[in-house]
Enzyme design. Structure first.
Site: not given
Ligand code: COS
Length: 393
Positions: A280, A364
């Site tokens: 199991q 991502e």
């Molecule tokens: N989809 C569409 N728009 C989005 C969004 C989403 N998932 N998340 C945030 N936004 C928009 C917000 O509405 C905001 O728009 P306005 O400027 O018009 O107000 C803008 O994008 C900035 O958003 P926010 O202020 O929330 O950004 P932050 O700097 O606080 O970041 C996180 C938020 C942490 C969620 C973001 O930085 C993130 O996803 N980081 C990870 C990045 C990543 O995946 N890196 C890997 C790259 S590929 S290897």
């Protein structure tokens, strides 16, 4: 009936999936072990993808692509991933670079870049830098007006398909004082004077993919900008909304491969006079993995369906990426455990899958970032409910 839940595919989705199955069996899976061992980029597989419409699968037909919806794309990513994690990661990287152009590009940019991508000439997404990955608004590369164009300076890092792609969507600060609202995106040709790729990452897993830096000290023409000036951070996040669902599909491909390795070993390996699945401790482990894969897969297909229906997938995409990648982690871990000493040594598929899996929880958007996205959404929803703005669900 298969134990793991399967989507009921029909029409174009079933046709693409079948095509992916044949190509994976004939071309991609047989290369998986060698690509890992040699850390070699499979140019021959890119040719096969381009010839068979997989390179531009998600690109609309009017630009030379396959015109597949996301629901039709993810079975292909999963299927390729069952045979070779590196090839499914490449397939996704090829689609990811298309999104900023698809979402915000001008018609001439769409015609050119999407047309190139459909032929297998890659465009990569270049957002992260050495000093920042998760905090995307903190990038330091800059774009300053010079003559009629923009002087782009800085270094982008951890670029998927980097070096192998000809073109890059590079995100730079064009108004540093405005923080996240001062970022613009430019199309960069790696052959441009002042663009250099001089570092290929030596990776733990998905070693058939190529990951590189991109050093920039170039002048980009004004018309190289994609989307609105200073509003590209949002474009990056919109791109990642889809990219995360694709990583969830990569995760499912890997998880299914790990599950199959584990289950076949559990019935063929004998200990104490019986197959080890008769214990199991082993059967329950497999039951948990099969249950989690089924649940994760349902979430993945629902996220893709929501995207195709035009719904906001920021939350369900974050959930799918988080859960599918962590389920893949547990599936790969179970496969190594069930393979025992063999699972710890090369060349064992379980060992390779264990290493290939790890990045799924990092690129991502790390698992922590997905939880942060969801945590913020939960907080907003609960605060809105408390203030009477919307009813709690
Ligand atoms: N989809 C569409 N728009 C989005 C969004 C989403 N998932 N998340 C945030 N936004 C928009 C917000 O509405 C905001 O728009 P306005 O400027 O018009 O107000 C803008 O994008 C900035 O958003 P926010 O202020 O929330 O950004 P932050 O700097 O606080 O970041 C996180 C938020 C942490 C969620 C973001 O930085 C993130 O996803 N980081 C990870 C990045 C990543 O995946 N890196 C890997 C790259 S590929 S290897």
């Amino acid at each position: 009936m298969a134990v793991i839940w399967k989507p009921d595919l029909s029409g174009a989705a079933a046709e693409w999936q079948k095509k992916a199955e044949v190509l994976t069996e004939q071309h991609f899976a047989p290369l998986a072990e060698e690509l890992d061992r040699e850390q070699r980029y499979p140019w021959e597989s890119i040719e096969v993808m381009a010839e068979n419409g997989l390179a531009g699968l998600f690109i609309p037909k009017e630009y030379g692509g396959g015109g597949a919806s996301l629901s039709e794309t993810i079975p292909v990513v999963e299927t390729v991933g069952i045979g070779c994690s590196s090839t499914s990661a490449i397939l996704c990287a090829l689609q990811l670079g298309a999104f900023p152009v698809l979402l915000a590009g001008r018609e001439d940019q769409k015609k050119f870049y999407l047309g190139e991508m459909a032929k297998g000439v890659g465009t990569s997404f270049a957002l992260s830098e050495r000093s920042t990955g998760s905090d995307a608004a903190a990038i330091e590369a800059t774009g300053v007006q010079e003559g009629g164009g923009w002087r782009l300076r800085g270094e982008k890092y951890w670029i998927g398909n980097g070096g192998a792609s000809r073109y890059y969507v590079a995100f730079v600060k064009t108004d540093p004082a405005a923080g996240g609202r001062g970022i613009s995106a430019f199309m960069v040709d790696k052959e441009a004077e002042g663009a250099t790729i001089d570092e290929l990452s030596d990776k733990m897993g998905i070693r058939g993919t190529q990951t590189s830096n991109l050093k920039l000290d170039i002048v980009a023409p004004e018309d190289a900008r994609v989307g609105e000036h200073n509003r590209a951070l949002k474009l990056a996040f919109q791109t990642l909304n889809v990219g995360r669902i694709m990583v969830a599909a990569q995760s499912m491909g890997l998880a299914i491969a790990a599950y199959r390795e584990a289950a076949s070993r559990a019935v063929s390996r004998r200990a104490f006079g019986k197959p080890i699945i008769d214990n199991q401790g082993i059967a329950f482990k497999l039951a948990d993995v099969a249950t989690e894969i089924s649940a994760a897969r349902m979430m993945l297909y629902e996220a893709a369906r929501a995207y195709d229906a035009g719904r906001d997938v920021a939350n369900i995409g974050a959930m799918a990426k988080l859960y599918c990648s962590e389920v893949a982690h547990r599936a790969a871990d179970a496969a190594v455990q069930i393979w025992g000493g063999f699972g710890f040594c090369k060349p064992c598929k379980a060992e390779r899958l264990y290493r290939d899996q790890r990045v799924l929880e990092i690129y991502e958007g790390t698992s922590e970032i997905q939880r942060l996205v969801l945590g913020r959404a939960i907080q907003k929803e609960a605060e809105d409910a408390a203030s009477g703005k919307v009813a709690a669900q």
